[in-house]
Design a protein around this motif. Structure first.
Motif, PDB file in Angstrom:
ATOM      1  N   ALA A 189      51.090 137.388  74.303  1.00  0.00           N
ATOM      2  CA  ALA A 189      50.222 136.232  74.058  1.00  0.00           C
ATOM      3  C   ALA A 189      50.394 135.731  72.626  1.00  0.00           C
ATOM      4  O   ALA A 189      50.533 134.523  72.396  1.00  0.00           O
ATOM      5  CB  ALA A 189      48.776 136.617  74.324  1.00  0.00           C
ATOM      6  N   LEU A 190      50.439 136.656  71.660  1.00  0.00           N
ATOM      7  CA  LEU A 190      50.618 136.231  70.261  1.00  0.00           C
ATOM      8  C   LEU A 190      51.968 135.528  70.089  1.00  0.00           C
ATOM      9  O   LEU A 190      52.075 134.498  69.435  1.00  0.00           O
ATOM     10  CB  LEU A 190      50.578 137.441  69.324  1.00  0.00           C
ATOM     11  N   GLY A 191      52.983 136.121  70.696  1.00  0.00           N
ATOM     12  CA  GLY A 191      54.346 135.606  70.545  1.00  0.00           C
ATOM     13  C   GLY A 191      54.533 134.252  71.200  1.00  0.00           C
ATOM     14  O   GLY A 191      55.393 133.467  70.795  1.00  0.00           O
ATOM     15  N   ARG A 192      53.722 133.953  72.193  1.00  0.00           N
ATOM     16  CA  ARG A 192      53.844 132.661  72.894  1.00  0.00           C
ATOM     17  C   ARG A 192      53.510 131.509  71.935  1.00  0.00           C
ATOM     18  O   ARG A 192      53.966 130.387  72.110  1.00  0.00           O
ATOM     19  CB  ARG A 192      52.886 132.684  74.100  1.00  0.00           C
ATOM     20  N   TYR A 193      52.675 131.837  70.924  1.00  0.00           N
ATOM     21  CA  TYR A 193      52.190 130.759  70.047  1.00  0.00           C
ATOM     22  C   TYR A 193      52.624 130.920  68.592  1.00  0.00           C
ATOM     23  O   TYR A 193      51.908 130.532  67.679  1.00  0.00           O
ATOM     24  CB  TYR A 193      50.653 130.668  70.164  1.00  0.00           C
ATOM     25  N   HIS A 194      53.797 131.509  68.359  1.00  0.00           N
ATOM     26  CA  HIS A 194      54.267 131.620  66.972  1.00  0.00           C
ATOM     27  C   HIS A 194      54.303 130.234  66.330  1.00  0.00           C
ATOM     28  O   HIS A 194      54.579 129.226  66.994  1.00  0.00           O
ATOM     29  CB  HIS A 194      55.691 132.194  66.925  1.00  0.00           C
ATOM     30  N   LYS A 195      54.054 130.236  65.028  1.00  0.00           N
ATOM     31  CA  LYS A 195      54.027 128.966  64.301  1.00  0.00           C
ATOM     32  C   LYS A 195      55.413 128.699  63.711  1.00  0.00           C
ATOM     33  O   LYS A 195      56.045 129.618  63.196  1.00  0.00           O
ATOM     34  CB  LYS A 195      53.007 129.101  63.168  1.00  0.00           C
ATOM     35  N   VAL A 196      55.862 127.446  63.812  1.00  0.00           N
ATOM     36  CA  VAL A 196      57.142 127.062  63.192  1.00  0.00           C
ATOM     37  C   VAL A 196      56.830 125.941  62.213  1.00  0.00           C
ATOM     38  O   VAL A 196      56.297 124.901  62.618  1.00  0.00           O
ATOM     39  CB  VAL A 196      58.137 126.551  64.258  1.00  0.00           C
ATOM     40  N   ASN A 197      57.117 126.144  60.931  1.00  0.00           N
ATOM     41  CA  ASN A 197      56.729 125.088  59.982  1.00  0.00           C
ATOM     42  C   ASN A 197      57.813 124.012  59.849  1.00  0.00           C
ATOM     43  O   ASN A 197      58.887 124.106  60.453  1.00  0.00           O
ATOM     44  CB  ASN A 197      56.279 125.684  58.633  1.00  0.00           C
ATOM     45  N   LYS A 198      57.531 123.031  59.032  1.00  0.00           N
ATOM     46  CA  LYS A 198      58.397 121.838  58.946  1.00  0.00           C
ATOM     47  C   LYS A 198      59.766 122.149  58.329  1.00  0.00           C
ATOM     48  O   LYS A 198      60.690 121.343  58.411  1.00  0.00           O
ATOM     49  CB  LYS A 198      57.690 120.711  58.183  1.00  0.00           C
ATOM     50  N   ASP A 199      59.919 123.315  57.701  1.00  0.00           N
ATOM     51  CA  ASP A 199      61.214 123.653  57.093  1.00  0.00           C
ATOM     52  C   ASP A 199      62.295 123.979  58.133  1.00  0.00           C
ATOM     53  O   ASP A 199      63.475 124.033  57.803  1.00  0.00           O
ATOM     54  CB  ASP A 199      61.073 124.857  56.151  1.00  0.00           C
ATOM     55  N   LYS A 204      69.005 127.311  65.459  1.00  0.00           N
ATOM     56  CA  LYS A 204      69.112 128.103  66.704  1.00  0.00           C
ATOM     57  C   LYS A 204      69.326 129.597  66.483  1.00  0.00           C
ATOM     58  O   LYS A 204      69.501 130.340  67.438  1.00  0.00           O
ATOM     59  CB  LYS A 204      70.264 127.613  67.610  1.00  0.00           C
ATOM     60  N   LEU A 205      69.369 130.039  65.218  1.00  0.00           N
ATOM     61  CA  LEU A 205      69.640 131.460  64.979  1.00  0.00           C
ATOM     62  C   LEU A 205      68.602 132.332  65.683  1.00  0.00           C
ATOM     63  O   LEU A 205      68.927 133.331  66.324  1.00  0.00           O
ATOM     64  CB  LEU A 205      69.644 131.736  63.459  1.00  0.00           C
ATOM     65  N   CYS A 206      67.323 131.960  65.588  1.00  0.00           N
ATOM     66  CA  CYS A 206      66.247 132.752  66.210  1.00  0.00           C
ATOM     67  C   CYS A 206      66.485 132.864  67.712  1.00  0.00           C
ATOM     68  O   CYS A 206      66.345 133.940  68.304  1.00  0.00           O
ATOM     69  CB  CYS A 206      64.882 132.139  65.908  1.00  0.00           C
ATOM     70  N   SER A 207      66.875 131.751  68.311  1.00  0.00           N
ATOM     71  CA  SER A 207      67.074 131.724  69.751  1.00  0.00           C
ATOM     72  C   SER A 207      68.265 132.603  70.163  1.00  0.00           C
ATOM     73  O   SER A 207      68.215 133.340  71.151  1.00  0.00           O
ATOM     74  CB  SER A 207      67.285 130.265  70.160  1.00  0.00           C
ATOM     75  N   LYS A 208      69.321 132.558  69.343  1.00  0.00           N
ATOM     76  CA  LYS A 208      70.514 133.371  69.658  1.00  0.00           C
ATOM     77  C   LYS A 208      70.251 134.856  69.480  1.00  0.00           C
ATOM     78  O   LYS A 208      70.814 135.684  70.177  1.00  0.00           O
ATOM     79  CB  LYS A 208      71.670 132.972  68.730  1.00  0.00           C
ATOM     80  N   ASN A 219      63.862 120.053  71.770  1.00  0.00           N
ATOM     81  CA  ASN A 219      63.887 119.028  70.713  1.00  0.00           C
ATOM     82  C   ASN A 219      64.273 119.634  69.367  1.00  0.00           C
ATOM     83  O   ASN A 219      63.628 119.375  68.338  1.00  0.00           O
ATOM     84  CB  ASN A 219      62.525 118.330  70.573  1.00  0.00           C
ATOM     85  N   ASP A 220      65.267 120.513  69.382  1.00  0.00           N
ATOM     86  CA  ASP A 220      65.769 121.143  68.155  1.00  0.00           C
ATOM     87  C   ASP A 220      64.767 122.041  67.442  1.00  0.00           C
ATOM     88  O   ASP A 220      64.934 122.358  66.271  1.00  0.00           O
ATOM     89  CB  ASP A 220      66.280 120.081  67.162  1.00  0.00           C
TER      90      ASP A 220
END
Ligand SMILES: Cc1cc2nc3c(=O)[nH]c(=O)nc-3n(C[C@H](O)[C@H](O)[C@H](O)COP(=O)(O)O)c2cc1C
Length: 296
Positions: A189-199, A204-208, A219-220
């Protein structure tokens, strides 16, 4: 009869978040190789392609999460076929050492493997720098890398020489392990809502690199699904430090964590003897581990 003489085939299967367990697994792999053992190493990430049919000793390695193994480890074990006559070695890797509640962190894994037909012959606890809440003090962190090869040497020779080592968890810790099962759902549940800031640059490194394949790009920008282990990898590998947990803000280490840089630093540094008076009591388990090679 030792493992080599009975032509055992060993396979290290590891799950790792911030690369501490990966580093320890690679070190153990080298120790076995130096002894001429027939050994393979795979990350659970490649679960679909891991071939275990020809192995007869499974060495499973994972980080301690809330006094237990991460849910991905259980998922992988449940995908195993029922077998007979295979041995398994369980190696947990913690930030705190063999202290309460960690003493029961192999208990449920052991039960699941036994149900699949494995015989558990050896259990160990290795320590790596903490990846959550409080950074391990630098001298302690560096010392962990210094002692690791000797620990791996000992583990490899015990396994090769069929010297069994079974640990007994504290009863209270077993109860805690079951109470902490809530963590398995909590992290998803926590991981579903991780925050990604404007930086975020959409690199795609995280995704890979996500070890549970939980991050897809939309949307990138990274988008998190429902299978997070809260392993922290995406937090610390992001080149612009843009990912964090939305609540429990102090969960992510302020100064990040780079296991391979720490390892190179340890290589180049002489570490002074660490005295227990100078460090906080929370690192007692780590200190004991560092000062006694047999403490594994
Ligand atoms: C969600 C989570 C829970 C953790 N719980 C514990 C714990 O109960 N006890 C402990 O000693 N370390 C705990 N840790 C620290 C890790 O076990 C430790 O830093 C380990 O070396 C991480 O390995 P990795 O780099 O392969 O992920 C936890 C880490 C995470 C991410």
């Amino acid at each position: 009869m030792g493992i080599q003489s009975s032509s055992h085939k060993l396979h290290i299967i590891y799950f790792s978040g911030s690369y501490g367990t990966k580093y320890a697994s690679e070190c153990l792999f080298s120790s076995f190789k130096n002894k001429g053992a027939d050994i393979k190493i795979s990350e659970i990430f490649q679960a679909d392609t891991i071939e275990t049919d020809t192995d007869n000793v499974l060495i499973i390695m994972y980080p301690v999460h809330a006094g237990d193994a991460p849910h991905s480890v259980y998922k992988w074990i449940s995908s195993l076929k029922r077998i007979q006559n295979k041995k398994a070695v369980i190696i947990s890797v913690s930030g705190g050492g063999e202290i309460s509640p960690n003493t029961a962190c192999r208990f449920r894994v052991k039960g699941k493997l036994i149900k699949k037909g494995y015989t558990i012959t050896n259990e160990y606890m290795l320590c790596m720098p903490s990846n959550v809440f409080i950074s391990t003090e630098e001298n302690l962190s560096l010392a962990l890398f210094k002692v690791l090869p000797a620990k791996c040497e000992l583990i490899a020779s015990e396994i090769i020489n069929d010297k069994e080592r079974i640990k007994k968890p504290l009863f209270f810790d077993i109860i805690l392990t079951y109470l902490f099962l809530i963590e398995k759902t909590g992290v998803k549940a926590l991981g579903r809502y991780h925050k990604v800031n404007k930086d975020c640059t959409g690199c795609k490194l995280c995704s890979k690199k996500c070890p549970t394949g939980n991050i897809i790009m939309k949307n990138d920008k990274p988008h998190f699904k429902w299978n997070c282990s809260l392993c922290t990898r995406c937090f610390y590998i992001c080149p612009v430090n843009s990912i964090s947990v939305r609540i429990l803000k102090f969960f992510k280490l302020k100064n990040g964590l780079d296991i391979y840089s720490l390892a190179s630093k340890a290589d180049e540094t002489d570490i002074p003897e660490i005295s227990s008076q100078k460090i906080s009591f929370i690192w007692n388990g780590v200190l004991k581990y560092i000062n006694d090679i047999e403490n594994i």
